[in-house]
Write a protein that holds these residues in place. Structure first.
Motif, PDB file in Angstrom:
ATOM      1  N   ASP A 487      -7.154  -0.648   4.840  1.00 46.77           N
ATOM      2  CA  ASP A 487      -5.800  -0.403   4.359  1.00 46.77           C
ATOM      3  C   ASP A 487      -5.817  -0.129   2.841  1.00 46.77           C
ATOM      4  O   ASP A 487      -5.720  -1.064   2.023  1.00 46.77           O
ATOM      5  CB  ASP A 487      -4.927  -1.624   4.666  1.00 46.77           C
ATOM      6  CG  ASP A 487      -3.488  -1.372   4.244  1.00 46.77           C
ATOM      7  OD1 ASP A 487      -3.177  -0.238   3.819  1.00 46.77           O
ATOM      8  OD2 ASP A 487      -2.677  -2.317   4.332  1.00 46.77           O
ATOM      9  N   PRO A 488      -5.932   1.136   2.449  1.00 49.85           N
ATOM     10  CA  PRO A 488      -6.020   1.461   1.015  1.00 49.85           C
ATOM     11  C   PRO A 488      -4.823   0.954   0.213  1.00 49.85           C
ATOM     12  O   PRO A 488      -4.934   0.743  -1.002  1.00 49.85           O
ATOM     13  CB  PRO A 488      -6.049   2.997   1.002  1.00 49.85           C
ATOM     14  CG  PRO A 488      -6.432   3.414   2.371  1.00 49.85           C
ATOM     15  CD  PRO A 488      -5.978   2.345   3.299  1.00 49.85           C
ATOM     16  N   GLU A 489      -3.703   0.715   0.902  1.00 47.30           N
ATOM     17  CA  GLU A 489      -2.499   0.261   0.166  1.00 47.30           C
ATOM     18  C   GLU A 489      -2.744  -1.068  -0.549  1.00 47.30           C
ATOM     19  O   GLU A 489      -2.049  -1.377  -1.510  1.00 47.30           O
ATOM     20  CB  GLU A 489      -1.293   0.108   1.108  1.00 47.30           C
ATOM     21  CG  GLU A 489      -0.921   1.362   1.873  1.00 47.30           C
ATOM     22  CD  GLU A 489      -0.435   2.509   0.981  1.00 47.30           C
ATOM     23  OE1 GLU A 489       0.015   2.224  -0.134  1.00 47.30           O
ATOM     24  OE2 GLU A 489      -0.555   3.671   1.416  1.00 47.30           O
ATOM     25  N   ARG A 490      -3.714  -1.850  -0.093  1.00 47.90           N
ATOM     26  CA  ARG A 490      -3.929  -3.148  -0.766  1.00 47.90           C
ATOM     27  C   ARG A 490      -4.391  -2.951  -2.214  1.00 47.90           C
ATOM     28  O   ARG A 490      -4.373  -3.876  -3.005  1.00 47.90           O
ATOM     29  CB  ARG A 490      -4.883  -4.035   0.022  1.00 47.90           C
ATOM     30  CG  ARG A 490      -6.351  -3.697  -0.079  1.00 47.90           C
ATOM     31  CD  ARG A 490      -7.235  -4.718   0.629  1.00 47.90           C
ATOM     32  NE  ARG A 490      -7.354  -4.471   2.066  1.00 47.90           N
ATOM     33  CZ  ARG A 490      -7.009  -5.341   2.996  1.00 47.90           C
ATOM     34  NH1 ARG A 490      -6.554  -6.511   2.658  1.00 47.90           N
ATOM     35  NH2 ARG A 490      -7.144  -5.046   4.276  1.00 47.90           N
ATOM     36  N   TRP A 491      -4.841  -1.711  -2.529  1.00 51.15           N
ATOM     37  CA  TRP A 491      -5.262  -1.430  -3.902  1.00 51.15           C
ATOM     38  C   TRP A 491      -4.128  -0.821  -4.718  1.00 51.15           C
ATOM     39  O   TRP A 491      -4.301  -0.497  -5.881  1.00 51.15           O
ATOM     40  CB  TRP A 491      -6.468  -0.475  -3.900  1.00 51.15           C
ATOM     41  CG  TRP A 491      -7.650  -1.104  -3.247  1.00 51.15           C
ATOM     42  CD1 TRP A 491      -8.041  -0.952  -1.946  1.00 51.15           C
ATOM     43  CD2 TRP A 491      -8.578  -2.026  -3.833  1.00 51.15           C
ATOM     44  NE1 TRP A 491      -9.160  -1.722  -1.686  1.00 51.15           N
ATOM     45  CE2 TRP A 491      -9.500  -2.379  -2.830  1.00 51.15           C
ATOM     46  CE3 TRP A 491      -8.720  -2.588  -5.112  1.00 51.15           C
ATOM     47  CZ2 TRP A 491     -10.556  -3.269  -3.057  1.00 51.15           C
ATOM     48  CZ3 TRP A 491      -9.773  -3.466  -5.337  1.00 51.15           C
ATOM     49  CH2 TRP A 491     -10.664  -3.802  -4.316  1.00 51.15           C
ATOM     50  N   ILE A 492      -2.967  -0.649  -4.075  1.00 48.78           N
ATOM     51  CA  ILE A 492      -1.850   0.000  -4.766  1.00 48.78           C
ATOM     52  C   ILE A 492      -0.663  -0.954  -4.909  1.00 48.78           C
ATOM     53  O   ILE A 492      -0.104  -1.095  -5.996  1.00 48.78           O
ATOM     54  CB  ILE A 492      -1.454   1.294  -4.008  1.00 48.78           C
ATOM     55  CG1 ILE A 492      -2.594   2.304  -4.181  1.00 48.78           C
ATOM     56  CG2 ILE A 492      -0.143   1.866  -4.536  1.00 48.78           C
ATOM     57  CD1 ILE A 492      -2.478   3.543  -3.370  1.00 48.78           C
ATOM     58  N   ASP A 493      -0.316  -1.615  -3.836  1.00 50.59           N
ATOM     59  CA  ASP A 493       0.795  -2.566  -3.857  1.00 50.59           C
ATOM     60  C   ASP A 493       0.489  -3.692  -4.871  1.00 50.59           C
ATOM     61  O   ASP A 493      -0.472  -4.446  -4.682  1.00 50.59           O
ATOM     62  CB  ASP A 493       0.948  -3.132  -2.432  1.00 50.59           C
ATOM     63  CG  ASP A 493       1.961  -4.261  -2.365  1.00 50.59           C
ATOM     64  OD1 ASP A 493       2.611  -4.517  -3.387  1.00 50.59           O
ATOM     65  OD2 ASP A 493       2.069  -4.888  -1.299  1.00 50.59           O
ATOM     66  N   PRO A 494       1.297  -3.803  -5.965  1.00 50.13           N
ATOM     67  CA  PRO A 494       0.960  -4.740  -7.051  1.00 50.13           C
ATOM     68  C   PRO A 494       0.776  -6.178  -6.569  1.00 50.13           C
ATOM     69  O   PRO A 494      -0.104  -6.888  -7.049  1.00 50.13           O
ATOM     70  CB  PRO A 494       2.155  -4.639  -8.008  1.00 50.13           C
ATOM     71  CG  PRO A 494       2.860  -3.396  -7.637  1.00 50.13           C
ATOM     72  CD  PRO A 494       2.529  -3.066  -6.221  1.00 50.13           C
ATOM     73  N   GLN A 495       1.614  -6.577  -5.589  1.00 54.85           N
ATOM     74  CA  GLN A 495       1.512  -7.965  -5.117  1.00 54.85           C
ATOM     75  C   GLN A 495       0.176  -8.234  -4.429  1.00 54.85           C
ATOM     76  O   GLN A 495      -0.470  -9.256  -4.645  1.00 54.85           O
ATOM     77  CB  GLN A 495       2.641  -8.243  -4.145  1.00 54.85           C
ATOM     78  CG  GLN A 495       3.645  -9.167  -4.745  1.00 54.85           C
ATOM     79  CD  GLN A 495       4.785  -9.433  -3.797  1.00 54.85           C
ATOM     80  OE1 GLN A 495       4.948  -8.776  -2.770  1.00 54.85           O
ATOM     81  NE2 GLN A 495       5.583 -10.400  -4.152  1.00 54.85           N
ATOM     82  N   ARG A 496      -0.224  -7.276  -3.600  1.00 48.42           N
ATOM     83  CA  ARG A 496      -1.491  -7.461  -2.878  1.00 48.42           C
ATOM     84  C   ARG A 496      -2.671  -7.282  -3.827  1.00 48.42           C
ATOM     85  O   ARG A 496      -3.693  -7.954  -3.696  1.00 48.42           O
ATOM     86  CB  ARG A 496      -1.571  -6.474  -1.718  1.00 48.42           C
ATOM     87  CG  ARG A 496      -0.528  -6.801  -0.661  1.00 48.42           C
ATOM     88  CD  ARG A 496      -0.474  -5.727   0.389  1.00 48.42           C
ATOM     89  NE  ARG A 496      -1.601  -5.784   1.302  1.00 48.42           N
ATOM     90  CZ  ARG A 496      -1.917  -4.805   2.137  1.00 48.42           C
ATOM     91  NH1 ARG A 496      -1.198  -3.712   2.173  1.00 48.42           N
ATOM     92  NH2 ARG A 496      -2.937  -4.929   2.948  1.00 48.42           N
ATOM     93  N   LEU A 497      -2.515  -6.383  -4.781  1.00 46.45           N
ATOM     94  CA  LEU A 497      -3.584  -6.137  -5.746  1.00 46.45           C
ATOM     95  C   LEU A 497      -3.844  -7.379  -6.617  1.00 46.45           C
ATOM     96  O   LEU A 497      -4.965  -7.615  -7.073  1.00 46.45           O
ATOM     97  CB  LEU A 497      -3.211  -4.937  -6.624  1.00 46.45           C
ATOM     98  CG  LEU A 497      -4.291  -4.408  -7.554  1.00 46.45           C
ATOM     99  CD1 LEU A 497      -5.505  -3.929  -6.771  1.00 46.45           C
ATOM    100  CD2 LEU A 497      -3.762  -3.264  -8.412  1.00 46.45           C
ATOM    101  N   ALA A 498      -2.801  -8.196  -6.784  1.00 50.21           N
ATOM    102  CA  ALA A 498      -2.919  -9.377  -7.642  1.00 50.21           C
ATOM    103  C   ALA A 498      -4.020 -10.330  -7.143  1.00 50.21           C
ATOM    104  O   ALA A 498      -4.677 -10.994  -7.935  1.00 50.21           O
ATOM    105  CB  ALA A 498      -1.585 -10.108  -7.713  1.00 50.21           C
TER     106      ALA A 498
END
Ligand code: HEM
Length: 594
Positions: A487-498
């Motif tokens: 799920d590449p979004e985990r590197w974009i969504d600020p909350q998940r990236l935290a």
């Protein structure tokens, strides 16, 4: 031959055998003579019994010393695997079989779950051997406790004949020397030479386009390895190995090598030798410290290393000849004009050392980046919507033009795909270090198993520790319950990236600390450039399972397993680097002009 040379392993194992099997009976014999004891018929059993007795005493003594050292360091021993057979031979055989047949790193995960801890001592044949998936522990080994660890003697023994006097196989001053020689070639200016990437990307696209127009599948794993080695050899040595213009593997060509890269020309011979030597070295690692017994009379890497040397030696000779000529005519090139190879040749006359260093960097540059591009392509075939999103971004930012440095920086989604691929499939999934000849401690384990004691762990001196970035990077405690999902979004969504920004050591595909990959930015640039050109040219990527050698399809039982093996359409495998067994066979469709 030097002691550090490949004869060393024979010397070491003979010494070990002598100590274990000969010294105890000889001591018994000496005692009998001195004390004038006679055992009559019992003499032979008494002498033989001395062997296990000596092992027993040695193990007890070492346990006693270790317990004392652990107390002094305020640490607890690392949990030990308890097998049914003496010396954990049963566990060792099971692990070796499992690593060859199960899903990647799965046998280690089984052990961690069984013992409910993230760092374990498998203690094969009474020799400590640590495996870890613990983020805190790999952080200590690579970065915070760097001074207590080195690549060490065990790894050097396994690798010497292959990597010799190169950066991967040296410690301390010699390693610093190699690193300082290589560093100037990885400055921002040098690694942003996009003209060079364009040259080799263009050649690769021509090959792919030709196959696509005939709807023929391509083993992209093999093709990408050609792309990365041609680009790297030009970048580092100013010499194009030109593997892209050589014969390509064909899916119906009968025998396939591990990576499906077999061709019967000279490049195929080199690629097979490269594969074979990595496989042998991996088997040595899995066999443990007794591996030299199986190669006492026959260094299995030797014929393959000869093939590799035959490829590289002319390159080294040419460079040394050019250097001599330039010296004679009084010409001195500037640092900017020099290639890495010329710079090496300027620092030494030792052709063997130059070849070794060249081979080390080629190994580093070829298989790792090719692995990254291969798995990205796999995901683009598995998830067309992700490929479409990447393509949209590429066309928005770059149109149909070659990407610039600034353009690549704007490709946030492509970067997220690269990182997510590196997370699930780190090209170096398992690696090892050794403690120096002094004991040390590891910090308390991470929070994967909350039942584990928070006390630091004791590490005996000169002990091998294997750490798996693959298991750490798929650990649900660190990455969340969806850790196995792509799920590449985990590197974009600020909350998940935290999660990652507050704890960067949970993602270490390029390693960490002083020995972090020197080619990291080169690899990101190269992979991004390549993907831009690929997505500009093609819009459909399909797995060609009909071309995949049948023995390389994922076994049916994986569907019932845990984690990613349930959804796997290919067979991930690893020697020194990760790859796809039998290759990744893909059909592509040329995109309609934008
Ligand atoms: C996706 C691509 C790459 C990945 C995942 C990767 C990963 C790694 C890892 C994990 C290490 C540490 C190995 C160890 O300490 O045992 C390493 C070291 C190294 N890498 Fe890379 N690498 C990549 C690309 C490259 C490229 C393209 C080059 C050169 C052109 C390169 C050159 C090196 C060198 C010279 C070292 C040794 C550093 C040292 O020991 O000081 N790597 N790489």
């Amino acid at each position: 031959m030097t002691l550090a040379g490949h004869a060393n392993y024979r010397f070491r194992i003979l010494k070990d055998i002598l100590q274990a099997l000969v010294v105890p009976p000889v001591l018994v014999s000496l005692c009998c003579r001195t004390l004038n004891l006679r055992f009559g018929w019992w003499s032979i059993p008494a002498h033989l019994l001395a062997i296990p007795l000596a092992v027993f005493i040695r193990v007890q003594y070492s346990d006693f010393v270790q317990a004392r050292e652990a107390r002094q360091l305020g640490a607890r021993p690392i949990p030990r695997v308890v097998g049914k057979w003496p010396g954990n031979i049963d566990v060792m055989l099971k692990l070796k079989k499992g690593l060859a047949s199960q899903y990647i790193c799965e046998p280690f995960l089984d052990l961690f779950e069984e013992y409910q801890c993230t760092t374990l001592n498998t203690r094969f044949l009474w020799v400590d051997n640590i495996i870890t998936m613990d983020q805190e522990h790999s952080k200590c080994v690579l970065a915070t406790g760097f001074g207590h660890f080195w690549r060490g003697t065990a790894q050097r023994e396994r690798l010497e004949n292959f990597l010799g006097d190169g950066i991967f196989n040296r410690d301390d001053e010699k390693w610093k020397y190699h690193r300082s020689l290589a560093r100037p070639f990885f400055t921002r200016n040098r690694i942003s030479d996009f003209e060079l990437f364009e040259k080799y990307t263009d050649r690769t696209m021509t090959v792919l386009s030709n196959l696509a127009s005939r709807n023929e599948p391509c083993n992209v794993q093999d093709l990408f390895a050609r792309f990365t080695i041609d680009a790297a050899s030009d970048f580092l040595f100013g010499h194009n190995l030109d593997t892209l213009s050589k014969k390509l593997p064909v899916s119906t060509s009968g025998f396939q090598s591990d990576r499906g890269a077999t061709t019967d020309d000279s490049w195929g011979t080199f690629a097979q030798a490269f594969e074979a030597v990595q496989r042998i070295i991996t088997m040595r690692g899995r066999t443990g410290f007794i591996w030299p017994i199986f190669e006492l009379f026959d260094d299995k890497t030797a014929p393959h290393v000869d093939v590799i040397k035959r490829w590289l030696d002319p390159l080294v000779k040419q460079t040394l000849d050019r250097k001599a000529l330039a010296h004679k005519s009084g010409i001195r090139s500037t640092m900017e004009e020099r290639t890495f190879l010329e710079h090496l040749a300027d620092s030494t006359e030792d052709a063997g050392m130059i070849r070794d260093q060249l081979l080390n960097v080629l190994l580093a540059a070829r298989d790792t980046t090719a692995c990254l591009l291969t798995y990205v392509t796999y995901f683009m075939a598995l998830y067309p919507s992700i490929a479409a999103k990447m393509r949209r971004e590429v066309l928005d930012v770059c149109g149909n033009n070659p990407p610039t440095h600034e353009g690549i920086r704007k490709l946030k989604y492509v970067k997220a795909v690269l990182d997510e691929t590196l997370r699930l499939y780190p090209p170096v999934p398992l690696n090892s270090r050794q403690t120096r000849p002094q004991p040390c401690t590891l910090p308390p384990p991470d929070r994967t198993y909350l039942t584990e004691s928070r006390q630091p762990l004791y590490l005996p001196k000169s002990t091998t520790i294997w750490y798996s970035s693959l298991l750490t990077q798929r650990n649900k405690e660190l990455w969340g319950p969806d850790a196995d999902e792509f799920d590449p979004e985990r590197w974009i969504d600020p909350q998940r990236l935290a999660r990652f920004t507050s704890n960067p050591m949970m993602f270490t595909p390029f390693s960490a600390g002083p020995r972090i990959c020197i080619g990291q930015n080169y690899a990101y640039n190269e992979a991004s450039f390549f993907l831009v050109r690929l997505l500009q040219r093609f819009d459909t990527f399909t797995l060609a399972t009909d071309a995949q050698p049948p023995s390389s399809l994922p076994p049916a039982e994986w569907k019932l397993g845990r984690g990613r093996q349930r959804v796997e359409m290919i067979y991930p495998d690893a020697t020194m680097t990760l790859f796809i067994k039998g290759g990744l066979w893909i059909r592509m469709k040329n995109a309609h002009p934008h």
